[in-house]
Design a protein around this motif. Structure first.
Motif, PDB file in Angstrom:
ATOM      1  N   ARG A  75     -32.558 -82.843  22.288  1.00 54.17           N
ATOM      2  CA  ARG A  75     -33.337 -83.361  23.410  1.00 54.17           C
ATOM      3  C   ARG A  75     -34.148 -84.590  22.988  1.00 54.17           C
ATOM      4  O   ARG A  75     -34.152 -85.614  23.671  1.00 54.17           O
ATOM      5  N   ALA A  76     -34.792 -84.514  21.847  1.00 51.68           N
ATOM      6  CA  ALA A  76     -35.617 -85.633  21.374  1.00 51.68           C
ATOM      7  C   ALA A  76     -34.758 -86.860  21.062  1.00 51.68           C
ATOM      8  O   ALA A  76     -35.111 -87.985  21.441  1.00 51.68           O
ATOM      9  N   ASP A  77     -33.626 -86.643  20.392  1.00 54.11           N
ATOM     10  CA  ASP A  77     -32.766 -87.769  20.034  1.00 54.11           C
ATOM     11  C   ASP A  77     -32.162 -88.435  21.267  1.00 54.11           C
ATOM     12  O   ASP A  77     -32.089 -89.657  21.349  1.00 54.11           O
ATOM     13  N   LEU A  78     -31.744 -87.637  22.239  1.00 51.80           N
ATOM     14  CA  LEU A  78     -31.162 -88.214  23.446  1.00 51.80           C
ATOM     15  C   LEU A  78     -32.206 -88.917  24.307  1.00 51.80           C
ATOM     16  O   LEU A  78     -31.932 -89.968  24.889  1.00 51.80           O
ATOM     17  N   ARG A  79     -33.400 -88.357  24.398  1.00 53.15           N
ATOM     18  CA  ARG A  79     -34.463 -89.028  25.166  1.00 53.15           C
ATOM     19  C   ARG A  79     -34.784 -90.384  24.547  1.00 53.15           C
ATOM     20  O   ARG A  79     -34.940 -91.375  25.257  1.00 53.15           O
ATOM     21  N   ARG A  80     -34.867 -90.429  23.228  1.00 49.60           N
ATOM     22  CA  ARG A  80     -35.136 -91.684  22.522  1.00 49.60           C
ATOM     23  C   ARG A  80     -34.008 -92.688  22.773  1.00 49.60           C
ATOM     24  O   ARG A  80     -34.257 -93.867  23.032  1.00 49.60           O
ATOM     25  N   TYR A  81     -32.763 -92.230  22.733  1.00 47.97           N
ATOM     26  CA  TYR A  81     -31.612 -93.100  22.945  1.00 47.97           C
ATOM     27  C   TYR A  81     -31.616 -93.687  24.361  1.00 47.97           C
ATOM     28  O   TYR A  81     -31.447 -94.897  24.531  1.00 47.97           O
ATOM     29  N   PHE A  82     -31.811 -92.843  25.370  1.00 51.49           N
ATOM     30  CA  PHE A  82     -31.781 -93.341  26.744  1.00 51.49           C
ATOM     31  C   PHE A  82     -32.957 -94.258  27.046  1.00 51.49           C
ATOM     32  O   PHE A  82     -32.819 -95.233  27.775  1.00 51.49           O
ATOM     33  N   LYS A  83     -34.112 -93.981  26.490  1.00 52.75           N
ATOM     34  CA  LYS A  83     -35.268 -94.854  26.688  1.00 52.75           C
ATOM     35  C   LYS A  83     -35.020 -96.222  26.063  1.00 52.75           C
ATOM     36  O   LYS A  83     -35.312 -97.257  26.659  1.00 52.75           O
ATOM     37  N   GLY A  87     -34.116 -98.057  29.308  1.00 51.58           N
ATOM     38  CA  GLY A  87     -35.476 -98.192  29.802  1.00 51.58           C
ATOM     39  C   GLY A  87     -35.882 -97.060  30.725  1.00 51.58           C
ATOM     40  O   GLY A  87     -36.992 -97.036  31.242  1.00 51.58           O
ATOM     41  N   ARG A  88     -35.004 -96.113  30.944  1.00 51.50           N
ATOM     42  CA  ARG A  88     -35.294 -94.954  31.802  1.00 51.50           C
ATOM     43  C   ARG A  88     -35.511 -93.714  30.944  1.00 51.50           C
ATOM     44  O   ARG A  88     -35.094 -93.657  29.807  1.00 51.50           O
ATOM     45  N   ARG A  89     -36.160 -92.741  31.548  1.00 49.21           N
ATOM     46  CA  ARG A  89     -36.427 -91.490  30.839  1.00 49.21           C
ATOM     47  C   ARG A  89     -35.884 -90.317  31.641  1.00 49.21           C
ATOM     48  O   ARG A  89     -36.642 -89.604  32.297  1.00 49.21           O
ATOM     49  N   PRO A  90     -34.567 -90.090  31.612  1.00 51.53           N
ATOM     50  CA  PRO A  90     -34.011 -88.977  32.367  1.00 51.53           C
ATOM     51  C   PRO A  90     -34.387 -87.628  31.739  1.00 51.53           C
ATOM     52  O   PRO A  90     -34.715 -87.562  30.552  1.00 51.53           O
ATOM     53  N   MET A  91     -34.343 -86.599  32.550  1.00 48.73           N
ATOM     54  CA  MET A  91     -34.543 -85.254  32.028  1.00 48.73           C
ATOM     55  C   MET A  91     -33.283 -84.877  31.254  1.00 48.73           C
ATOM     56  O   MET A  91     -32.185 -84.970  31.770  1.00 48.73           O
ATOM     57  N   VAL A  92     -33.446 -84.503  30.002  1.00 47.59           N
ATOM     58  CA  VAL A  92     -32.314 -84.181  29.129  1.00 47.59           C
ATOM     59  C   VAL A  92     -32.261 -82.675  28.957  1.00 47.59           C
ATOM     60  O   VAL A  92     -33.243 -82.043  28.552  1.00 47.59           O
ATOM     61  N   VAL A  93     -31.079 -82.105  29.270  1.00 49.74           N
ATOM     62  CA  VAL A  93     -30.871 -80.665  29.149  1.00 49.74           C
ATOM     63  C   VAL A  93     -29.693 -80.420  28.210  1.00 49.74           C
ATOM     64  O   VAL A  93     -28.533 -80.543  28.611  1.00 49.74           O
ATOM     65  N   PRO A  94     -29.964 -80.114  26.935  1.00 48.91           N
ATOM     66  CA  PRO A  94     -28.859 -79.790  26.027  1.00 48.91           C
ATOM     67  C   PRO A  94     -28.417 -78.332  26.220  1.00 48.91           C
ATOM     68  O   PRO A  94     -29.250 -77.445  26.355  1.00 48.91           O
ATOM     69  N   VAL A  95     -27.111 -78.135  26.234  1.00 51.32           N
ATOM     70  CA  VAL A  95     -26.542 -76.793  26.345  1.00 51.32           C
ATOM     71  C   VAL A  95     -25.721 -76.568  25.088  1.00 51.32           C
ATOM     72  O   VAL A  95     -24.739 -77.270  24.845  1.00 51.32           O
TER      73      VAL A  95
END
Length: 99
Positions: A75-83, A87-95
């Protein structure tokens, strides 16, 4: 608050299969997004799959087998990547699926 965030930035779901004994990634991670409006979304999602694979490879075996810790790492790595990339901060849900 969550509904406002999803409406504004979207949601990204990362489905990751991990081998239960070895902790290795099984197949390619599947990244699905909803509400994330970006011009070149396919390359962004392919890049997110690479980030997930690198994140799994860079963690220890103990962390890979701990589902809670691995979920938060992804979750942390994907949030950092998308930001960084959009420039957006989507809600990241890892399964995580243990195979």
């Amino acid at each position: 608050r969550d509904r406002r965030q999803i409406a504004g930035d979207g949601v990204v779901i990362a489905v990751v299969a991990i081998n239960r004994q070895t902790g290795a990634l099984v197949g390619q991670p599947e990244i699905v997004s909803r509400g994330l409006v970006i011009d070149d979304g396919t390359s962004l999602l392919r890049g997110a799959a690479v980030v997930v694979a690198e994140s799994v490879a860079n963690t220890t075996l103990e962390a890979r087998t701990d589902q809670g810790l691995m979920t938060e790492t992804l979750r942390a790595d994907l949030r950092r990547y998308f930001k960084k990339q959009s420039g957006r901060r989507p809600m990241v849900v890892p399964v995580l699926l243990e195979v």
